[in-house]
Design an enzyme around this catalytic site. Structure first.
Site, PDB file in Angstrom:
ATOM      1  N   ASN A   1      -4.756  45.497   0.126  1.00 43.71           N
ATOM      2  CA  ASN A   1      -3.860  44.688   0.952  1.00 43.71           C
ATOM      3  C   ASN A   1      -4.556  44.034   2.142  1.00 43.71           C
ATOM      4  OD1 ASN A   1      -0.848  45.321   0.016  1.00 43.71           O
ATOM      5  ND2 ASN A   1      -2.164  47.066  -0.348  1.00 43.71           N
TER       6      ASN A   1
ATOM      7  N   GLU B   1     -14.783  45.590  20.683  1.00 40.29           N
ATOM      8  CA  GLU B   1     -13.645  46.314  21.260  1.00 40.29           C
ATOM      9  C   GLU B   1     -14.115  47.469  22.135  1.00 40.29           C
ATOM     10  OE1 GLU B   1     -10.266  45.679  20.395  1.00 40.29           O
ATOM     11  OE2 GLU B   1     -11.044  43.807  19.623  1.00 40.29           O
TER      12      GLU B   1
ATOM     13  N   TYR C   1     -10.426  57.861   8.125  1.00 32.99           N
ATOM     14  CA  TYR C   1      -9.518  57.780   6.971  1.00 32.99           C
ATOM     15  C   TYR C   1      -8.725  59.073   6.859  1.00 32.99           C
ATOM     16  CZ  TYR C   1     -12.080  53.656   5.569  1.00 32.99           C
ATOM     17  OH  TYR C   1     -12.640  52.419   5.545  1.00 32.99           O
TER      18      TYR C   1
ATOM     19  N   CYS D   1      -7.597  47.028  10.203  1.00 29.82           N
ATOM     20  CA  CYS D   1      -8.214  48.028   9.331  1.00 29.82           C
ATOM     21  C   CYS D   1      -9.667  48.269   9.724  1.00 29.82           C
ATOM     22  CB  CYS D   1      -8.086  47.591   7.874  1.00 29.82           C
ATOM     23  SG  CYS D   1      -8.200  45.837   7.621  1.00 29.82           S
ATOM     24  N   HIS D   2     -10.231  47.406  10.558  1.00 37.74           N
ATOM     25  CA  HIS D   2     -11.631  47.601  10.962  1.00 37.74           C
ATOM     26  C   HIS D   2     -11.760  48.772  11.931  1.00 37.74           C
ATOM     27  CE1 HIS D   2      -9.970  44.852  14.046  1.00 37.74           C
ATOM     28  NE2 HIS D   2     -10.689  45.622  14.851  1.00 37.74           N
TER      29      HIS D   2
END
Length: 92
Positions: free
Chosen positions: A46, A86, A23, A53-54
């Site tokens: 949002n 990922e 962040y 966002c993960h």
DNA sequence: CATTTGACGCCAA
DNA sequence: TTTGGCGCCAAAT
């Protein structure tokens, strides 16, 4: 010049697959290094599948699972799963 | 419009 | 090293 939230979306969207940004990093790219909190607030509000966002995790994510990698609008469980899928590596 | 809350981060004890 | 507190920003109430 865009609003902070817009910048955050752009930065997060630019995160390549297999990479993770804290962040703090996202906030820094957005223009405010101390706005790490605001980044989370925006991402939480949002929903957007175009924004991975993960891939945004806490700076102290390497700590025990007690803090986890942070939250996730779809469930922290799913978030971790995606990162593992990922092959993303963040701390250790 | 003012106050509180929260997907955070860093410093001090 | 671990725990507690403070600071910062944006959105929600």
């Amino acid at each position: 010049m865009k609003n902070f939230s817009e910048k955050v979306f752009e930065v997060v969207r630019k995160i390549p697959r297999g990479e993770t940004l804290s962040y703090k990093e996202v906030a820094r790219r957005a223009g405010n290094t101390k706005a790490a909190r605001a980044v989370g607030a925006v991402l939480r509000t949002n929903f957007d599948p175009k924004i991975p966002c993960h891939r945004v995790i806490r700076s102290d994510a390497c700590l025990p699972e007690g803090r986890g990698l942070g939250g996730y609008n779809r469930g922290a469980k799913q978030k971790i799963k995606l990162l593992e899928k990922e092959k993303a590596v963040w701390g250790s």
